[in-house]
Design an enzyme around this catalytic site. Structure first.
Site, mmCIF file in Angstrom:
data_model
loop_
_atom_site.group_PDB
_atom_site.id
_atom_site.type_symbol
_atom_site.label_atom_id
_atom_site.label_comp_id
_atom_site.label_asym_id
_atom_site.label_seq_id
_atom_site.Cartn_x
_atom_site.Cartn_y
_atom_site.Cartn_z
ATOM 1 N N TYR B 106 0.831 -1.204 0.000
ATOM 2 C CA TYR B 106 0.000 0.000 0.000
ATOM 3 C C TYR B 106 0.866 1.253 0.000
ATOM 4 O O TYR B 106 1.946 1.271 0.602
ATOM 5 C CB TYR B 106 -0.875 0.046 1.259
ATOM 6 C CG TYR B 106 -2.075 -0.851 1.229
ATOM 7 C CD1 TYR B 106 -3.271 -0.425 0.664
ATOM 8 C CD2 TYR B 106 -2.016 -2.124 1.780
ATOM 9 C CE1 TYR B 106 -4.385 -1.250 0.655
ATOM 10 C CE2 TYR B 106 -3.126 -2.953 1.775
ATOM 11 C CZ TYR B 106 -4.311 -2.508 1.207
ATOM 12 O OH TYR B 106 -5.406 -3.330 1.193
ATOM 13 N N ARG B 155 -2.977 -11.657 3.931
ATOM 14 C CA ARG B 155 -4.271 -11.304 3.350
ATOM 15 C C ARG B 155 -4.347 -11.854 1.935
ATOM 16 O O ARG B 155 -3.422 -11.669 1.148
ATOM 17 C CB ARG B 155 -4.446 -9.779 3.274
ATOM 18 C CG ARG B 155 -4.505 -8.992 4.572
ATOM 19 C CD ARG B 155 -5.589 -9.417 5.543
ATOM 20 N NE ARG B 155 -6.866 -9.866 5.002
ATOM 21 C CZ ARG B 155 -7.861 -9.074 4.562
ATOM 22 N NH1 ARG B 155 -7.742 -7.775 4.570
ATOM 23 N NH2 ARG B 155 -8.999 -9.589 4.127
ATOM 24 N N HIS B 160 -10.732 -3.143 -1.260
ATOM 25 C CA HIS B 160 -11.644 -2.564 -0.278
ATOM 26 C C HIS B 160 -12.706 -1.733 -0.995
ATOM 27 O O HIS B 160 -12.374 -0.947 -1.891
ATOM 28 C CB HIS B 160 -10.885 -1.658 0.690
ATOM 29 C CG HIS B 160 -9.872 -2.382 1.535
ATOM 30 N ND1 HIS B 160 -10.159 -2.861 2.785
ATOM 31 C CD2 HIS B 160 -8.578 -2.703 1.299
ATOM 32 C CE1 HIS B 160 -9.071 -3.440 3.297
ATOM 33 N NE2 HIS B 160 -8.095 -3.358 2.415
#
Ligand code: FE
Lengths: 199, 240
Positions: B106, B155, B160
Site C-alpha cells: 500500500y 491477506r 476494499h
C-alpha cells in the site's frame, strides 16, 4: 414447504482496515494527485445559517488508548432541522463530513453548524443531533451513534428516552466547553462505553 | 428516501468481537446495540453528483499519474451491480475503492512490506452506479500481503469497497476477494464472516465474457445494500 421470500441479503461488512484513509481521505496519506480534494471536507459552506460549533474528541479502545487510525463520518440537517436536498434546506449545508483522528494525538475535530430539531414520521420532535459513523482497523461493522448537545433540551428526545441507564445517556451528549466548542469522546469498549445504534 | 429501512440482519455480518482478528478484541463494543426504527436521520444521506467524478477516477491504472504512466500488474476490469434487499437497482450510488499494488504494497507510511511501491500506482479510485445500478472500474490485480496478527497471516488479494446508497444508514464498507485464491480460507479477516454463503458472496468470479482479448481480465462483484419497507401500492424506484 412454503413460498420463497424474494428478498436479497445485505452484503457482509468487512473492516476498513489500517489503510481506509487511502480510499476515503487520500490526502491524509499524502495521495493528492488522484482527486482535486477529499470527499466531505466540510459539512458547511461559507454563509451557512445558524451557530457554528466545533466538536472535538477521541475514539478510545478498551484499554483507554485513543485510536490514531479511526475514520469518522457525520450527517446532519441544517439549523432548521431540514436535511439537505429537501424543500427549504439551507443550500450552504451539505450536511456530510468525513474526518480522521489525528495520527499523532488521536483527536478529531468537526466544525459544523448546530443542527435544528428534527421532526420524525410520527410527528415527535427529536432533539438536535448529528449522526456519526465510525470505522477503523479492528471494527468489523461500522459503528453508528449520535452526538447530542449538553446545552439543548434533550429531555423529550425519543432515542435518549430509550436508554434506561441514566449515565449511559451521557455518552451521547457532547459537553459544551464555551465559545461554541464541545467535547465528545467515544469509548468503544468497557467503562463509559458509548451507546451504539442497531442501525 | 424517506421510507423506513428494513432492520439490519446482523447475522449477515461479522460479530464485532472476533479473537481470530486480534485488533477487534479491544475495539469491539460489549454492550448490546440500541435498536430503534429508522427516522429522517437514518433514511436520508449525502447526495453526490456525477460532476464529482474526474475522467480517470475509475481507472486506477492511470489516475495516480493522471495518464502519464501505467501501473504495473495484471490489468483487470471490476464490474457489477448495486442492488437493495428488495432486488431493486441502487442508482447513483458512490463506490469508492482502495487496494495494494500488484506486489501487495500500500502507498501508506505504515506499510513496511518489502514489496516495492509502484511509482505509477496510488491505489484509490471511485465511480458511481448508473440508472440500472451498474458500476465498473479498471485497475491491476492487487497482490497478497503479510500482516501482523498471528505468526504467519497473509491477506488474500482483495479490494476494499466503500458504498453510499441514498440513506446514511445504508453505509457499507466491505472487501472483494478473487475466485480461486487459496489464501481466502486461511484469512482471519475473511473468517470474521461466519456465514459461509455470505463469505462466498465476497468472492468475485472471473468473468471471461467481460474481459478483453490481449488487454484485460474481468471480475464481477455484485453488492446488496439495505432496502426499505414500502407499501405495496407505492412502487416508486429508490431515490425517486
Ligand atoms: Fe487491505
Amino acid at each position: 414447504m412454503v413460498q420463497k421470500l424474494e428478498r436479497l441479503r445485505e452484503t457482509a461488512s468487512q473492516t476498513g482496515g489500517p489503510y481506509v484513509h487511502i480510499g476515503c481521505l487520500p490526502s491524509f496519506t499524502g495521495i493528492t494527485s488522484i482527486f482535486p480534494e477529499d470527499l466531505g471536507r466540510s459539512p458547511i459552506a461559507e454563509g451557512a445559517r445558524g451557530e457554528i460549533v466545533t466538536i472535538t474528541g477521541s475514539v478510545y479502545d478498551g484499554t483507554g488508548w485513543a485510536l490514531r487510525d479511526a475514520m469518522l463520518e457525520s450527517w446532519q440537517p441544517d439549523a432548521s432541522g431540514i436535511f439537505p436536498g429537501h424543500e427549504g434546506a439551507d443550500p450552504a449545508v451539505s450536511g456530510f463530513c468525513r474526518f480522521a483522528a489525528d495520527k499523532d494525538s488521536g483527536e478529531f475535530t468537526l466544525r459544523t453548524v448546530k443542527p435544528g430539531a428534527v421532526r420524525a414520521r410520527d410527528g415527535t420532535l427529536q432533539a438536535p443531533h448529528v449522526a456519526l459513523w465510525i470505522t477503523a482497523r479492528g471494527i468489523n461493522v461500522g459503528l453508528q451513534t449520535r452526538i447530542y448537545f449538553s446545552d439543548e433540551d434533550n429531555s423529550a428526545d425519543p432515542l435518549l428516552a430509550r436508554i434506561e441507564q441514566g449515565p449511559r445517556k451521557q455518552t451521547l451528549i457532547a459537553e459544551a466547553t464555551g465559545d461554541g466548542s464541545y467535547r465528545f469522546d467515544i469509548v468503544l469498549q468497557g467503562p463509559g462505553e458509548t451507546v451504539f445504534l442497531d442501525m | 428516501m424517506t421510507d423506513p429501512l428494513i432492520p439490519r440482519d446482523r447475522s449477515a455480518h461479522p460479530d464485532a468481537y472476533d479473537p481470530g482478528y486480534k485488533t477487534s478484541v479491544v475495539r469491539a463494543p460489549t454492550m448490546p446495540l440500541l435498536s430503534l426504527d429508522s427516522g429522517p436521520t437514518e433514511e436520508t444521506g449525502p447526495v453526490f453528483g456525477h460532476d464529482l467524478l474526474g475522467p480517470l477516477d475509475h481507472d486506477l491504472t492511470q489516475n495516480f499519474t493522471q495518464g502519464a504512466g501505467l501501473a504495473m500488474g495484471e490489468r483487470i476490469l471490476v464490474h457489477g451491480r448495486v442492488l437493495d434487499e428488495n432486488a431493486r437497482p441502487v442508482p447513483h450510488a458512490l463506490v469508492e475503492v482502495w487496494q495494494a499494488n500488484a506486489g501487495g504494497r500500500y502507498r501508506h507510511v505504515k506499510d513496511g512490506y518489502t514489496a516495492p511501491l509502484d511509482p505509477n500506482f496510488g491505489g484509490a479510485g471511485r465511480c458511481m452506479t448508473d440508472a440500472q445500478g451498474y458500476y465498473e472500474f479498471f485497475t491491476v490485480k492487487p497482490g497478497a500481503y503479510p500482516w501482523p496478527n498471528r505468526g504467519n497471516d497473509w491477506r488474500p488479494a482483495h479490494i476494499h469497497f466503500s458504498l453510499f446508497g441514498h440513506a446514511f444508514a445504508q453505509r457499507l464498507i466491505t472487501q472483494m476477494y478473487f475466485e480461486g485464491d487459496p489464501l481466502i480460507p486461511l484469512c482471519p479477516i475473511a473468517a470474521t464472516v461466519k456465514d459461509r454463503s455470505q463469505l462466498d458472496r465476497l468472492v468475485a468470479p472471473l468473468d471471461m465474457a467481460m474481459s478483453k482479448p490481449m488487454d484485460f481480465l474481468a471480475y464481477k462483484f455484485d453488492i446488496v445494500l439495505r432496502g426499505t419497507r414500502q407499501t405495496m401500492f407505492e412502487n416508486k424506484p429508490e431515490g425517486a
